[in-house]
Design an enzyme around this catalytic site. Structure first.
Site, short mmCIF file in Angstrom:
data_model
loop_
_atom_site.label_atom_id
_atom_site.label_comp_id
_atom_site.label_asym_id
_atom_site.label_seq_id
_atom_site.Cartn_x
_atom_site.Cartn_y
_atom_site.Cartn_z
CG HIS A 7 54.96 29.62 4.04
ND1 HIS A 7 55.00 28.37 3.48
CD2 HIS A 7 54.39 30.42 3.10
CE1 HIS A 7 54.49 28.39 2.27
NE2 HIS A 7 54.08 29.64 2.01
CD GLU A 43 60.39 30.98 -1.95
OE1 GLU A 43 59.38 30.63 -2.53
OE2 GLU A 43 60.84 30.41 -0.95
CD GLN A 60 56.61 31.53 0.48
OE1 GLN A 60 55.40 31.65 0.47
NE2 GLN A 60 57.23 30.49 -0.06
CG HIS A 84 50.33 32.81 0.59
ND1 HIS A 84 51.19 33.54 -0.20
CD2 HIS A 84 51.07 31.74 1.01
CE1 HIS A 84 52.37 32.94 -0.25
NE2 HIS A 84 52.33 31.85 0.49
CD GLU A 134 51.99 27.81 -0.26
OE1 GLU A 134 52.02 29.07 -0.15
OE2 GLU A 134 53.01 27.13 -0.39
C1 V0V Z 1 43.39 37.87 -5.07
N1 V0V Z 1 42.36 38.00 -4.22
C2 V0V Z 1 42.79 37.78 -2.99
C3 V0V Z 1 44.18 37.48 -3.11
N2 V0V Z 1 44.51 37.54 -4.42
N3 V0V Z 1 42.17 37.77 -1.80
C4 V0V Z 1 42.92 37.49 -0.72
N4 V0V Z 1 44.25 37.23 -0.77
C5 V0V Z 1 44.91 37.21 -1.94
N5 V0V Z 1 46.21 36.94 -1.98
C6 V0V Z 1 40.97 38.39 -4.56
C7 V0V Z 1 40.95 39.69 -5.34
O1 V0V Z 1 40.92 40.80 -4.47
C8 V0V Z 1 39.69 39.56 -6.15
O2 V0V Z 1 38.59 39.89 -5.36
C9 V0V Z 1 39.63 38.08 -6.46
O3 V0V Z 1 40.43 37.42 -5.44
C10 V0V Z 1 40.21 37.75 -7.83
O4 V0V Z 1 41.53 38.30 -7.87
P1 V0V Z 1 42.27 38.91 -9.13
O5 V0V Z 1 43.04 40.09 -8.66
O6 V0V Z 1 41.32 39.07 -10.26
O7 V0V Z 1 43.32 37.81 -9.46
P2 V0V Z 1 43.17 36.40 -10.13
O8 V0V Z 1 41.77 35.88 -10.03
O9 V0V Z 1 43.82 36.44 -11.47
O10 V0V Z 1 44.13 35.56 -9.16
C11 V0V Z 1 43.82 35.29 -7.82
C12 V0V Z 1 44.36 33.89 -7.50
C13 V0V Z 1 45.87 33.91 -7.84
C14 V0V Z 1 44.14 33.64 -6.01
C15 V0V Z 1 43.63 32.85 -8.33
O11 V0V Z 1 46.53 34.92 -7.07
C16 V0V Z 1 46.56 32.61 -7.63
O12 V0V Z 1 46.49 31.71 -8.46
N6 V0V Z 1 47.27 32.43 -6.47
C17 V0V Z 1 47.98 31.19 -6.20
C18 V0V Z 1 49.43 31.28 -6.58
C19 V0V Z 1 50.20 32.33 -5.80
O13 V0V Z 1 49.63 33.14 -5.10
N7 V0V Z 1 51.55 32.29 -5.97
C20 V0V Z 1 52.45 33.23 -5.28
C21 V0V Z 1 53.01 32.65 -4.06
P3 V0V Z 1 37.48 40.95 -5.84
O14 V0V Z 1 38.24 42.22 -6.10
O15 V0V Z 1 36.91 40.32 -7.09
O16 V0V Z 1 36.51 41.01 -4.69
S1 V0V Z 1 54.15 31.35 -4.46
C22 V0V Z 1 54.42 30.49 -2.98
O17 V0V Z 1 53.70 30.79 -1.97
C23 V0V Z 1 55.42 29.51 -2.99
C24 V0V Z 1 56.28 29.25 -4.17
C25 V0V Z 1 55.63 28.67 -1.79
O18 V0V Z 1 55.00 28.86 -0.77
O19 V0V Z 1 56.48 27.73 -1.86
CO CO Z 2 53.75 30.30 0.04
#
Ligand code: V0V
Ligand code: CO
Length: 146
Positions: A7, A43, A60, A84, A134
């Site tokens: 996705h 979602e 998604q 993502h 992912e």
């Molecule tokens: C953050 N950054 C990204 C980003 N999110 N870059 C590209 N794409 C993204 N989506 C960058 C951000 O600009 C910062 O860069 C740096 O990473 C640190 O970000 P932050 O804003 O300080 O945020 P953090 O570090 O607290 O969190 C970032 C992470 C977090 C990636 C660790 O979003 C995470 O754990 N994601 C995984 C879970 C998730 O996304 N769940 C929602 C979808 P600079 O400014 O320092 O350069 S759930 C899903 O998909 C499901 C249920 C499914 O598919 O089934």
């Molecule tokens: Co997802």
């Protein structure tokens, strides 16, 4: 082995309005909806096509359930857009371990619950040229009660 685009995750402020845009503009219908409290999202999965590995590719659409969630924080900073991409694999544990050994940060020690009973993990966007990535293993067909 990664065998399909499972996705593309798209962050939005208003899930119902965004679902309606995809329906009215492209004719894509909702295949499944759920709330994932652990991930902080509501979602909708829009099925785009079946894939040659027996799986499927989806859009998604993601609305945050709380401001301090991953999607809530990202939306506050960037506004709506692609959040993502997700690759499908029959073995998310093995794929994550292989990729971890290549020096890419895998965010979870063990895959967690994803959409439709799938198992998911994430790769850090800073290790993936700016793309939050992912990995997904879909639930077996008989276990999916969408
Ligand atoms: C953050 N950054 C990204 C980003 N999110 N870059 C590209 N794409 C993204 N989506 C960058 C951000 O600009 C910062 O860069 C740096 O990473 C640190 O970000 P932050 O804003 O300080 O945020 P953090 O570090 O607290 O969190 C970032 C992470 C977090 C990636 C660790 O979003 C995470 O754990 N994601 C995984 C879970 C998730 O996304 N769940 C929602 C979808 P600079 O400014 O320092 O350069 S759930 C899903 O998909 C499901 C249920 C499914 O598919 O089934
Ligand atoms: Co997802």
């Amino acid at each position: 082995m990664l065998t399909r685009i499972d996705h593309i995750g798209i962050a939005c402020f208003d899930l119902d309005k965004t679902v309606e845009f995809y329906r009215a503009t492209y004719g894509f219908e909702v295949f499944h909806t759920e709330v994932n409290e652990e991930q902080g999202v509501r979602e909708a999965m829009l099925k785009i096509n079946e894939t040659s590995d027996g799986g499927a590719s989806y859009l998604q659409l993601l609305e945050p359930t709380r401001e301090d969630s991953a999607v809530g924080k990202w939306l506050a900073k960037n506004g709506e857009g692609v959040h993502h991409i997700a690759f499908g694999t029959a073995d998310v544990d093995g794929a994550a371990e292989d990729i971890r050994r290549k020096g890419v940060r895998v965010l979870y020690d063990e895959p967690r619950r994803g959409s439709m009973g799938s198992r998911i993990t994430f790769l850090h966007p800073k290790d993936c040229h700016g793309v939050l990535t992912e990995l997904v293993t879909a639930a077996p067909p008989d276990a999916t009660d969408h």
